[in-house]
Write an enzyme that holds these catalytic residues in place. Sequence first.
Site, PDB file in Angstrom:
ATOM      1  N   CYS A  56       0.856  -1.187   0.000  1.00 49.05           N
ATOM      2  CA  CYS A  56       0.000   0.000   0.000  1.00 49.05           C
ATOM      3  C   CYS A  56       0.886   1.229   0.000  1.00 49.05           C
ATOM      4  O   CYS A  56       1.898   1.266   0.709  1.00 49.05           O
ATOM      5  CB  CYS A  56      -0.906  -0.035   1.240  1.00 49.05           C
ATOM      6  SG  CYS A  56      -2.023   1.374   1.348  1.00 49.05           S
ATOM      7  N   GLU A  81      -9.115  -1.057  -2.053  1.00 47.16           N
ATOM      8  CA  GLU A  81      -9.532   0.335  -1.896  1.00 47.16           C
ATOM      9  C   GLU A  81     -10.848   0.441  -1.098  1.00 47.16           C
ATOM     10  O   GLU A  81     -11.013   1.367  -0.300  1.00 47.16           O
ATOM     11  CB  GLU A  81      -9.649   1.037  -3.247  1.00 47.16           C
ATOM     12  CG  GLU A  81      -8.381   1.030  -4.086  1.00 47.16           C
ATOM     13  CD  GLU A  81      -7.103   1.433  -3.355  1.00 47.16           C
ATOM     14  OE1 GLU A  81      -7.169   2.193  -2.357  1.00 47.16           O
ATOM     15  OE2 GLU A  81      -6.024   0.971  -3.766  1.00 47.16           O
ATOM     16  N   HIS A  97     -10.086   0.364   2.443  1.00 46.07           N
ATOM     17  CA  HIS A  97      -9.702   1.693   2.927  1.00 46.07           C
ATOM     18  C   HIS A  97     -10.939   2.500   3.316  1.00 46.07           C
ATOM     19  O   HIS A  97     -10.958   3.144   4.371  1.00 46.07           O
ATOM     20  CB  HIS A  97      -8.915   2.472   1.857  1.00 46.07           C
ATOM     21  CG  HIS A  97      -7.447   2.248   1.890  1.00 46.07           C
ATOM     22  ND1 HIS A  97      -6.642   2.655   2.930  1.00 46.07           N
ATOM     23  CD2 HIS A  97      -6.625   1.667   1.003  1.00 46.07           C
ATOM     24  CE1 HIS A  97      -5.392   2.336   2.679  1.00 46.07           C
ATOM     25  NE2 HIS A  97      -5.345   1.724   1.498  1.00 46.07           N
TER      26      HIS A  97
END
Length: 136
Positions: free
Chosen positions: A85, A127, A130
């Site tokens: 990441c 993602e 996240h």
Amino acid sequence: MIKPIVKDVLFLGEKSEVATKEDMSVVNDLIDTLRANLDGCVGLAANMIGVKKRIIVFAVGSAIVPMINPVILKKEKSYVTEESCLSLTGFRETTRYETIEVEYFDKSFKKQRETFTGFVAQIIQHEVDHCNGIII
């Protein structure tokens, strides 16, 4: 505008809020920031540039695809992989799914529903994690 990448795990560990049409500048900033980091990155979530909104972008070939308020509806065929990441150092092991179905709004704020497989599915899952405050 290219934004700096957030590396604060406390901030990244917080859940993002639903994005609205007023957040379109964030989409553009994410696209610009991903373009500037394509040598070491294939996707970004808004919290990675300091904005707690449910917006992600990812690269598919030379195209950058934005997703606003993505929700993974279905997951099939789990596997274990290692990921890195831009906000963190090193690699971490995680479980992903080969095929996912995602509902999201596109850049025109039209609702979409698509199935993704392989590496693109993996990027989207990373993602979306996240957005959910999940750090691998």
